[in-house]
Design a protein around this motif. Structure first.
Motif, PDB file in Angstrom:
ATOM      1  N   ARG A  50       0.815  -1.222   0.000  1.00 35.73           N
ATOM      2  CA  ARG A  50       0.000   0.000   0.000  1.00 35.73           C
ATOM      3  C   ARG A  50       0.846   1.268   0.000  1.00 35.73           C
ATOM      4  O   ARG A  50       0.331   2.360  -0.197  1.00 35.73           O
ATOM      5  N   ASN A  51       2.163   1.095   0.254  1.00 33.74           N
ATOM      6  CA  ASN A  51       3.083   2.228   0.292  1.00 33.74           C
ATOM      7  C   ASN A  51       2.629   3.282   1.310  1.00 33.74           C
ATOM      8  O   ASN A  51       2.567   4.482   1.026  1.00 33.74           O
ATOM      9  N   VAL A  52       2.319   2.812   2.509  1.00 34.61           N
ATOM     10  CA  VAL A  52       1.927   3.695   3.601  1.00 34.61           C
ATOM     11  C   VAL A  52       2.724   3.310   4.841  1.00 34.61           C
ATOM     12  O   VAL A  52       3.280   2.215   4.935  1.00 34.61           O
ATOM     13  N   TRP A  53       2.779   4.221   5.805  1.00 38.52           N
ATOM     14  CA  TRP A  53       3.513   3.993   7.041  1.00 38.52           C
ATOM     15  C   TRP A  53       2.592   4.208   8.240  1.00 38.52           C
ATOM     16  O   TRP A  53       1.578   4.891   8.146  1.00 38.52           O
ATOM     17  N   PHE A  54       2.977   3.595   9.364  1.00 39.79           N
ATOM     18  CA  PHE A  54       2.265   3.831  10.617  1.00 39.79           C
ATOM     19  C   PHE A  54       3.256   3.750  11.767  1.00 39.79           C
ATOM     20  O   PHE A  54       4.042   2.810  11.851  1.00 39.79           O
ATOM     21  N   ASP A  55       3.222   4.747  12.636  1.00 41.86           N
ATOM     22  CA  ASP A  55       4.098   4.794  13.803  1.00 41.86           C
ATOM     23  C   ASP A  55       3.270   4.435  15.032  1.00 41.86           C
ATOM     24  O   ASP A  55       2.439   5.227  15.485  1.00 41.86           O
ATOM     25  N   PHE A  56       3.500   3.235  15.570  1.00 37.90           N
ATOM     26  CA  PHE A  56       2.753   2.792  16.742  1.00 37.90           C
ATOM     27  C   PHE A  56       3.160   3.560  17.990  1.00 37.90           C
ATOM     28  O   PHE A  56       2.428   3.583  18.982  1.00 37.90           O
ATOM     29  N   GLY A  57       4.335   4.188  17.962  1.00 35.27           N
ATOM     30  CA  GLY A  57       4.753   4.999  19.104  1.00 35.27           C
ATOM     31  C   GLY A  57       4.004   6.312  19.192  1.00 35.27           C
ATOM     32  O   GLY A  57       3.709   6.803  20.279  1.00 35.27           O
ATOM     33  N   LEU A  58       3.680   6.901  18.021  1.00 32.90           N
ATOM     34  CA  LEU A  58       2.950   8.164  17.993  1.00 32.90           C
ATOM     35  C   LEU A  58       1.464   7.977  17.760  1.00 32.90           C
ATOM     36  O   LEU A  58       0.666   8.869  18.011  1.00 32.90           O
ATOM     37  N   GLY A  59       1.094   6.810  17.221  1.00 29.98           N
ATOM     38  CA  GLY A  59      -0.308   6.557  16.951  1.00 29.98           C
ATOM     39  C   GLY A  59      -0.830   7.223  15.702  1.00 29.98           C
ATOM     40  O   GLY A  59      -2.019   7.546  15.613  1.00 29.98           O
ATOM     41  N   LYS A 173       5.356  -1.482  22.947  1.00 33.46           N
ATOM     42  CA  LYS A 173       5.408  -0.079  23.329  1.00 33.46           C
ATOM     43  C   LYS A 173       4.719   0.702  22.225  1.00 33.46           C
ATOM     44  O   LYS A 173       5.145   0.685  21.079  1.00 33.46           O
ATOM     45  N   GLY A 174       3.616   1.363  22.551  1.00 32.81           N
ATOM     46  CA  GLY A 174       2.877   2.070  21.518  1.00 32.81           C
ATOM     47  C   GLY A 174       1.844   3.000  22.112  1.00 32.81           C
ATOM     48  O   GLY A 174       1.905   3.371  23.286  1.00 32.81           O
ATOM     49  N   CYS A 175       0.879   3.380  21.269  1.00 30.59           N
ATOM     50  CA  CYS A 175      -0.120   4.354  21.681  1.00 30.59           C
ATOM     51  C   CYS A 175      -1.437   4.082  20.976  1.00 30.59           C
ATOM     52  O   CYS A 175      -1.457   3.803  19.774  1.00 30.59           O
ATOM     53  N   ILE A 176      -2.525   4.134  21.731  1.00 28.00           N
ATOM     54  CA  ILE A 176      -3.858   4.154  21.134  1.00 28.00           C
ATOM     55  C   ILE A 176      -4.207   5.628  20.928  1.00 28.00           C
ATOM     56  O   ILE A 176      -4.316   6.379  21.892  1.00 28.00           O
ATOM     57  N   PRO A 177      -4.317   6.068  19.682  1.00 26.23           N
ATOM     58  CA  PRO A 177      -4.536   7.485  19.417  1.00 26.23           C
ATOM     59  C   PRO A 177      -5.871   7.990  19.956  1.00 26.23           C
ATOM     60  O   PRO A 177      -6.766   7.185  20.215  1.00 26.23           O
ATOM     61  N   PRO A 178      -5.940   9.338  20.135  1.00 29.44           N
ATOM     62  CA  PRO A 178      -4.983  10.351  19.699  1.00 29.44           C
ATOM     63  C   PRO A 178      -3.780  10.481  20.629  1.00 29.44           C
ATOM     64  O   PRO A 178      -3.898  10.280  21.829  1.00 29.44           O
ATOM     65  N   LYS A 179      -2.646  10.813  20.034  1.00 30.02           N
ATOM     66  CA  LYS A 179      -1.411  11.028  20.786  1.00 30.02           C
ATOM     67  C   LYS A 179      -1.421  12.429  21.388  1.00 30.02           C
ATOM     68  O   LYS A 179      -1.815  13.397  20.739  1.00 30.02           O
TER      69      LYS A 179
END
Length: 299
Positions: A50-59, A173-179
């Motif tokens: 899909r050529n997309v990114w996701f940062d689980f640390g920032l959500g 180690k991560g975040c459930i958004p919103p950050k």
């Protein structure tokens, strides 16, 4: 280079151009250490299909333009586009990215989120390993259960001012958004002092060590949230900074000092031999155990 050409750029190639290589690959997902902040465990994922990114640390996540925005800390589209163009240069040959045949409907990364008191022994055991008493954690944290792609997970949760959750466990180690930042206000007695921490385990460590007293506390949850903290910190007369002993921590303190001048106090000198306050706490507890064993041996 046109906007459409930029959209066709492979995120993998773009990151490689910036000097970042994946630490591991799982099927079509590439995992990196986040390219715009320091971290020990990779939480930045790129999906090649899909050529997309996701940062689980920032959500949060997105495409190449939103990634450029994180790197240059700007939401201005033209600024993002210029950064991409400057990075890839005229000699860069774009790697074509396959378009999905069928547009997939996106779904939230975290589903069926529930929170309650900390009861799982495995989470209490993790807290104990980090030197945090269950009583301290129970006052400020919750047990958060959730599902990701149908699979159940749970972690220690620390809520932020926007209703999101910072999550920690032995495995995640991560975040459930919103950050956002987290603010702990002492009830009853107003205070003119606020203690600032990078992460909530540093806050819990300070509480365990008895460093916070009756002060309010602000947890950044990411140095990228620094600007969000200003509207809260502007009202305090003194700001004690318990930040990490690394480049990110030093830069964050300097930014706070630039804004608040003599109001800021660098408290990191009290744990100069450790990378952060939690490591300092663990060292003190380890020394205490060693001393007790030595005393028993002598007796």
């Amino acid at each position: 280079m046109t906007i459409d050409e930029m959209r066709q750029l492979s995120l993998e190639a773009f990151l490689q151009r910036l000097g970042h290589s994946p630490t591991m690959q799982k099927r079509n997902d590439l995992w990196y250490n986040a390219p715009y902040r320091e971290e020990r465990t990779p939480s930045f994922k790129v999906n090649k299909d899909r050529n997309v990114w996701f940062d689980f640390g920032l959500g949060r996540g997105g495409d190449i333009f939103t990634l450029a925005g994180e790197l240059v800390r700007s939401t201005d589209f033209l600024t993002q586009a210029k950064y991409i163009s400057d990075t890839v240069g005229g000699n860069f040959v774009p790697i074509p990215v396959p378009r999905p045949v069928k547009e997939r409907v996106s779904e939230p990364a975290f589903q069926e989120v529930e929170q309650k008191m900390l009861v799982y022994d495995v989470l209490k055991g993790y807290l104990s390993e980090r030197g945090i008493p269950s009583g301290v954690a129970a006052r400020h944290c919750r047990q958060v259960s959730y599902r990701v792609h149908g699979k159940p997970y749970f972690a220690i949760g620390f809520q932020n001012v926007s209703g999101g959750w910072e999550l920690r466990s032995r495995l995640f180690k991560g975040c459930i958004p919103p950050k956002d930042i987290s603010l702990v206000s002492r009830q009853g007695t107003p205070t003119d002092t606020c203690d600032v921490f990078a992460g909530f385990f540093d806050f819990l460590s300070a509480t365990t060590l008895g460093l916070t007293g009756g002060n309010d506390a602000l947890v950044l949850n990411s140095v990228g949230n620094l600007e969000r903290s200003f509207r809260y910190l502007d009202g305090y007369g003194k700001i004690n900074c318990y930040l990490d002993n690394d480049e990110a921590g030093r830069k964050t303190f300097e930014a706070l000092r630039t804004r608040y001048a003599e109001k800021t106090v660098d408290c990191s000198r009290g744990y100069a031999d450790s990378k952060d306050l939690n490591e300092h706490l663990q060292k003190k507890l380890s020394e205490k155990v060693t001393n007790n064993k030595t005393l028993k041996f002598r007796l």
